[in-house]
Scaffold this motif. Sequence first.
Motif, PDB file in Angstrom:
ATOM      1  N   LEU A  96       0.692  -1.241  -0.191  1.00 50.03           N
ATOM      2  CA  LEU A  96      -0.022  -0.082   0.048  1.00 50.03           C
ATOM      3  C   LEU A  96       0.747   1.179   0.052  1.00 50.03           C
ATOM      4  N   VAL A  97       2.044   1.180   0.781  1.00 54.50           N
ATOM      5  CA  VAL A  97       2.743   2.431   0.855  1.00 54.50           C
ATOM      6  C   VAL A  97       3.532   2.641  -0.456  1.00 54.50           C
ATOM      7  N   ALA A  98       3.660   1.676  -1.393  1.00 52.96           N
ATOM      8  CA  ALA A  98       4.474   1.627  -2.769  1.00 52.96           C
ATOM      9  C   ALA A  98       3.227   2.336  -3.492  1.00 52.96           C
ATOM     10  N   PHE A  99       2.016   1.733  -3.393  1.00 55.48           N
ATOM     11  CA  PHE A  99       0.909   2.233  -4.241  1.00 55.48           C
ATOM     12  C   PHE A  99       0.625   3.677  -4.104  1.00 55.48           C
ATOM     13  N   LEU A 100       0.329   4.080  -2.964  1.00 56.80           N
ATOM     14  CA  LEU A 100      -0.188   5.324  -2.526  1.00 56.80           C
ATOM     15  C   LEU A 100       1.216   6.334  -2.900  1.00 56.80           C
ATOM     16  N   ALA A 101       2.225   6.053  -2.926  1.00 61.15           N
ATOM     17  CA  ALA A 101       3.325   6.817  -3.287  1.00 61.15           C
ATOM     18  C   ALA A 101       3.432   7.039  -4.712  1.00 61.15           C
ATOM     19  N   ASP A 102       2.835   6.112  -5.502  1.00 62.14           N
ATOM     20  CA  ASP A 102       3.006   6.100  -7.004  1.00 62.14           C
ATOM     21  C   ASP A 102       2.425   7.214  -7.845  1.00 62.14           C
ATOM     22  N   PRO A 103       2.993   8.135  -8.158  1.00 57.94           N
ATOM     23  CA  PRO A 103       2.161   9.301  -8.885  1.00 57.94           C
ATOM     24  C   PRO A 103       1.673   9.039 -10.033  1.00 57.94           C
ATOM     25  N   ALA A 104       1.995   7.823 -10.588  1.00 57.84           N
ATOM     26  CA  ALA A 104       1.133   7.484 -11.935  1.00 57.84           C
ATOM     27  C   ALA A 104      -0.031   6.855 -11.484  1.00 57.84           C
ATOM     28  N   GLN A 105      -0.284   6.554 -10.319  1.00 58.59           N
ATOM     29  CA  GLN A 105      -1.596   5.735 -10.028  1.00 58.59           C
ATOM     30  C   GLN A 105      -2.533   6.353  -9.103  1.00 58.59           C
ATOM     31  N   VAL A 106      -1.940   7.274  -8.093  1.00 59.04           N
ATOM     32  CA  VAL A 106      -2.678   7.523  -6.954  1.00 59.04           C
ATOM     33  C   VAL A 106      -2.538   9.083  -7.029  1.00 59.04           C
ATOM     34  N   ALA A 107      -3.635   9.930  -6.695  1.00 55.75           N
ATOM     35  CA  ALA A 107      -3.266  11.382  -6.524  1.00 55.75           C
ATOM     36  C   ALA A 107      -4.467  11.525  -5.389  1.00 55.75           C
ATOM     37  N   LEU A 108      -4.013  12.844  -4.703  1.00 55.80           N
ATOM     38  CA  LEU A 108      -5.237  13.253  -3.873  1.00 55.80           C
ATOM     39  C   LEU A 108      -5.616  14.922  -4.456  1.00 55.80           C
ATOM     40  N   ALA A 109      -6.904  14.613  -4.250  1.00 57.19           N
ATOM     41  CA  ALA A 109      -7.280  16.245  -4.744  1.00 57.19           C
ATOM     42  C   ALA A 109      -7.859  16.978  -3.470  1.00 57.19           C
ATOM     43  N   ILE A 110      -7.523  18.036  -3.052  1.00 59.42           N
ATOM     44  CA  ILE A 110      -7.964  18.899  -2.056  1.00 59.42           C
ATOM     45  C   ILE A 110      -9.102  19.781  -2.403  1.00 59.42           C
ATOM     46  N   VAL A 111     -10.300  19.579  -1.682  1.00 59.17           N
ATOM     47  CA  VAL A 111     -11.542  20.338  -2.222  1.00 59.17           C
ATOM     48  C   VAL A 111     -11.404  21.708  -1.010  1.00 59.17           C
ATOM     49  N   THR A 112     -11.709  22.936  -1.596  1.00 60.48           N
ATOM     50  CA  THR A 112     -12.053  24.016  -0.711  1.00 60.48           C
ATOM     51  C   THR A 112     -13.294  25.014  -1.106  1.00 60.48           C
ATOM     52  N   LEU A 113     -13.522  25.658  -0.468  1.00 62.45           N
ATOM     53  CA  LEU A 113     -14.235  26.717  -0.741  1.00 62.45           C
ATOM     54  C   LEU A 113     -13.419  28.369  -0.619  1.00 62.45           C
ATOM     55  N   ALA A 114     -13.910  29.305  -1.283  1.00 64.05           N
ATOM     56  CA  ALA A 114     -13.311  30.656  -1.075  1.00 64.05           C
ATOM     57  C   ALA A 114     -13.485  31.181   0.032  1.00 64.05           C
ATOM     58  N   GLU A 115     -13.248  30.648   1.319  1.00 59.68           N
ATOM     59  CA  GLU A 115     -13.840  31.246   2.564  1.00 59.68           C
ATOM     60  C   GLU A 115     -12.546  30.851   3.469  1.00 59.68           C
ATOM     61  N   GLU A 116     -12.369  31.478   4.784  1.00 59.59           N
ATOM     62  CA  GLU A 116     -11.357  31.501   5.506  1.00 59.59           C
ATOM     63  C   GLU A 116     -11.093  30.225   6.175  1.00 59.59           C
ATOM     64  N   MET A 117     -11.882  29.411   6.574  1.00 60.98           N
ATOM     65  CA  MET A 117     -11.527  28.103   7.235  1.00 60.98           C
ATOM     66  C   MET A 117     -11.269  27.112   6.323  1.00 60.98           C
ATOM     67  N   PRO A 118     -11.992  26.788   5.318  1.00 59.81           N
ATOM     68  CA  PRO A 118     -11.665  25.895   4.503  1.00 59.81           C
ATOM     69  C   PRO A 118     -10.346  26.027   3.891  1.00 59.81           C
ATOM     70  N   VAL A 119      -9.914  27.437   3.429  1.00 61.90           N
ATOM     71  CA  VAL A 119      -8.804  27.710   2.785  1.00 61.90           C
ATOM     72  C   VAL A 119      -7.520  27.159   3.615  1.00 61.90           C
ATOM     73  N   THR A 120      -7.793  27.650   4.812  1.00 66.44           N
ATOM     74  CA  THR A 120      -6.608  27.491   5.951  1.00 66.44           C
ATOM     75  C   THR A 120      -6.460  26.124   5.926  1.00 66.44           C
ATOM     76  N   GLU A 121      -7.446  25.142   6.186  1.00 64.34           N
ATOM     77  CA  GLU A 121      -7.277  23.795   6.280  1.00 64.34           C
ATOM     78  C   GLU A 121      -6.837  23.135   5.184  1.00 64.34           C
ATOM     79  N   ALA A 122      -7.248  23.794   3.894  1.00 68.05           N
ATOM     80  CA  ALA A 122      -6.514  23.181   2.743  1.00 68.05           C
ATOM     81  C   ALA A 122      -5.186  23.296   2.746  1.00 68.05           C
ATOM     82  N   LEU A 123      -4.727  24.510   2.943  1.00 69.77           N
ATOM     83  CA  LEU A 123      -3.268  24.747   2.876  1.00 69.77           C
ATOM     84  C   LEU A 123      -2.622  23.849   3.833  1.00 69.77           C
TER      85      LEU A 123
END
Lengths: 341, 369
Positions: free
Chosen positions: A186-213
């Motif tokens: 799993l460690v190898a799989f999650l770290a493989d940029p060709a297979q796995v990505a994380l997309a962070i969602v936010t709103l244009a609001e203070e707390m969501p942006v702070t948490e996203a960053l």
Amino acid sequence: MLVAMHPLFDNRVVFVSGKGGVGKTTVAAALARLAAREGKRVCLVEIEAAESFERLMGVRVGHDPRLLAEVGDGTIDGLNIDPEEMLREFLAHQIKVKALYSRLFRASVYRYFVAAAPGLQEVMALGKIYLLAHERVGKGRAERPRYDLIVVDAPASGHGVALLRVPRLIGASVRRGPVKYYADKLVAFLADPAQVALAIVTLAEEMPVTEALEMERQIRADLPVHLGPIVVNDLWPERFGAEELGRLGADAEFARAVEAAIGDPRAHAAAARAMAVSVRNLAGARPHLEKLRAETQCETLEIPHVFARDRGWDFIDAVADGLGASLAASPASARPVDGSP
Amino acid sequence: MSPADARGGRLDDLIRSRSMLIVVGSGGVGKTTLSASLALRGAVLGRKVLVLTIDPARRLAQALGLDAFRHDAHPVPLEGVDGALHAMMLDTKSTFDDLIERLAPNDEVRDRILANTLYKNLSNALAGSHEYMAMEQLYNFHAEGHFDLLVLDTPPTHHALDFLDAPRRILDFLSDDTLQWFIRPYFAQAAGRGMRFLEKTTQRALAMLEKVTGLEALRDVSEFFQAFSDMYGDFKVRAERVSALLTSEEAAYVLVTGPAPVTVAEARYFYEKLREHDLRPQALVLNRMHDDYDAPETLPAVSGRSAAAELARRMVANLDEMRRAGRVDQSHVDGLLAVIDPSIQVCRVPLLGTDAVDLKALREIHASL
């Protein structure tokens, strides 16, 4: 359509996370929708008793993949992963003797063991995703992956990051055995940029942006999962330019002409109020959007606010349209068709 | 009371009569701001109030003195107000430690528990533990009795009412029967000798678990329970009291929702979850609601190609779209209102001019409550 060219869709698994309430489930469903429009076979996954898909789309999602929608040649299956159940499945598979493992699961000591073994259930949940990502169907030349893309509606912010850290933690606390074997895979799989990505969602609001960053910062610090774009959801559209607003305020003749063009004074007053709200919403969002763009190293995508749609696929389609346009406009999408870099 | 403070009042009875207001709802609906606003109203009405918040935005945190004082209850300076407002931020991580600190019979036991792996992961292992710890803090303040009213902001959790389930779940988890196995003095020694004193099949299964997973969890568990056994009785009493307090007449639940259809669906889900526990919110707050703009039903068509006409056309189109969206949202809200108990107070808070909420904005909000 250019959307298929964005590298985000080349992944086998995309995790979608962000602060609670920003629209993770919506964005995950929209990504699935876009991929399905390109003819892909997609699986939309939620973890634990979130029931988010049910609230968003009015469909109940169970512990086995179930068809949710057909979009041309593409399909979207839905799946709910229960980490507790995944652990039991794994142990049953390892222990093999039914009399033995059923007894084990019933024993109170089992609960304590699970509680004392942090992340064990989470590793199993990720393991299920791993298995789905590698599952193949068909025979001979017709053999192909069961799913082209798996989109995971991941837990919010801190929990999402914790989930992705678990395989490495487990791998470190166990020296050998089947759990270590899978954790390392799993460690190898999650770290493989060709297979796995994380997309962070936010709103244009203070707390969501702070948490996203903050999420981005934590991941860059010590979690080798490839960061895809940060998606700014529900962005208020810019409908009125600064210049014309200024003119309305300064030029009395212009203001009168606008009033006359509308005619009905009540309609004019209402339209002016609605415009004020619209302008205010955008003005409120702007500083947060700018802060995000200034401080993130990720690409940012934008989904405009969707007006007046009920829940369900109709709404998701509208969100997908917005997200698709943003993806298409992305420089990352302008890749040569022949696959050269 | 200032003229601004004289407006509103639908929730005044609630704010005056209860000793606890618990603000619930899904993530992002504005619970923290509303909690602060309710608390401020309490102070305006002459009560001594403490608001316990989760993660306030910067302006609000500044207004409440939270940037300086964080996890200690401290007074918020107010003018022209009969009562008093105090504020603090909940620290869900450390209260479990505080609890152990409070209940441990001596330093050695305390230290053994705090260092124990099972303990450290207990809060993650038991869904709702963080929420439970917030309840624990609430219970402490209530027991101490320094405040007339406590207003609790709740975490934006996926599992709607984990905090209500948590006391029972924690108790089940630490159930007496199995506890006995672990605190038997010979068990710890027996663990090294293949757990002879446990039932044969269970022994084999546990041995297998450890072999399959490679995790020596049983030793941790046994150590934890040995240390914990002294405190178990007290913990049980406490958890039961917290549970009782949460379901008593002293606690009132305020359910908050936003206008979007998905959010309203989540509010419905919360409402049903409360009902499952034989609870009912005393108030429903519809937050950040759209205006209806008071426009004529049929909007005029705008003709002409001048810059003014062009702008006018866009203004009308914008009004049309916003009004239509507001009506769709309202229809979902109506759906929610149709299923809730008619005795529930419903308050409608309009979209504010700003998201930078300070004390002045809080007063604007409580004019709608």
